[in-house]
Scaffold this active site. Sequence first.
Site, short mmCIF file in Angstrom:
data_model
loop_
_atom_site.label_atom_id
_atom_site.label_comp_id
_atom_site.label_asym_id
_atom_site.label_seq_id
_atom_site.Cartn_x
_atom_site.Cartn_y
_atom_site.Cartn_z
N THR A 118 46.16 47.87 -5.10
CA THR A 118 47.35 47.70 -4.28
C THR A 118 47.68 46.23 -4.08
OG1 THR A 118 46.91 49.79 -3.13
CG2 THR A 118 48.41 48.26 -2.07
N CYS A 142 49.96 57.82 -0.20
CA CYS A 142 50.73 58.16 -1.41
C CYS A 142 51.02 59.65 -1.51
CB CYS A 142 50.01 57.66 -2.66
SG CYS A 142 48.33 58.30 -2.89
N ASN A 162 52.00 56.32 -7.50
CA ASN A 162 51.20 56.22 -6.27
C ASN A 162 50.89 54.79 -5.85
OD1 ASN A 162 49.38 56.56 -8.71
ND2 ASN A 162 47.86 55.91 -7.19
#
Length: 353
Positions: free
Chosen positions: A13, A154, A320
């Site tokens: 991320t 997600c 996601n």
Amino acid sequence: MYRVAIVGASGYTGGELLRILAVHPQVEVSVATSREYAGKFVYYAHPHLRGFYKLKFKKLDNPDQLSEVVGDVDLVFLALPHKVSLHYVPKALEIGLKVVDLSADYRLKRLEDYKIWYGYEHPYPDILEKAVYGIPELYSEKIKGAQLVANPGCNASSSILATVPVAAEGLIDLDHLVVDVKVGSSEAGAKPYRGGHHPEREGTARPYDASGHRHVAELEQVLREFTGRDVKVAFTPHAVSMIRGSLASAYSWLTRDVSELDVQRAYAKFYAKKPFVKIVRGAPMPYPDVKNVYGSNYAEVGFAVDKRVGRIAMFAAIDNLMKGAAGVAVQNMNLMLGLPEDEGLKYLVPVRP
């Protein structure tokens, strides 16, 4: 030019946040932290970003060091594990920073839900009350005025995008709502573990957390807000043989005889002027496909009405790591800083094949 910091920038991320912000016209990353890679250039953790950053990772060991390490920034992204972000948020707010928290620590509004789903008693109920849940398609006006945005999970994101428009219109039986999510291995994070490691997921498909996945609490919370009643959802995620993507397939009975056009109108009404949601109908591909959103902040939504049994299937496909994490985090940042919602995101066209 706005300045931001990414705390916990060495994971998937964090890497996606760095990738997006490398080309953002009004924001620069001035600080990125990682204990593992402290003192090393960003490309040591993210080789694809070589040449885009001259930044070196800084070390941040505890919340009391936050002000010293991040310095004079406008906003901080907290890309930290659950229960770690918990104590960084109060410190960030205390020193006057806007915060986008990518953990689950401030997503749920009911204190008892943290005991049920995360096994701890939330120590900051006052901050929890002020946090805004970060799905811009639902809460953009609240996000604009927020100091703290709790980025959604997600699988929760794909499930919410699929179901809320028809639930809000009263078209489905909320006592019989089933959600099935297929998700890629990157959901498990950059640190491999048995079951989450991609070689263990390649070439197979299997359910996990079938007796209750944490993200269902987020879905139920949003449905409760948009329908005015408590909702319990049967929710089962599946680990499948792909790296990116979250595909939610939701099923329920229709509450009345409706046409496909009626359902399409419900989606169109809900997502009107929402720049990152595409309603998929007809040829050449009649239903959402995660391959159509890879690497982007876009979501595809769609549905099918099974008139023979009075049932509806609702779908949403997202990346996601993007619409389910870093992409929507930047979308939230834009709103919080008073920038156009799609700044730095609209030209990140999906990658295919």
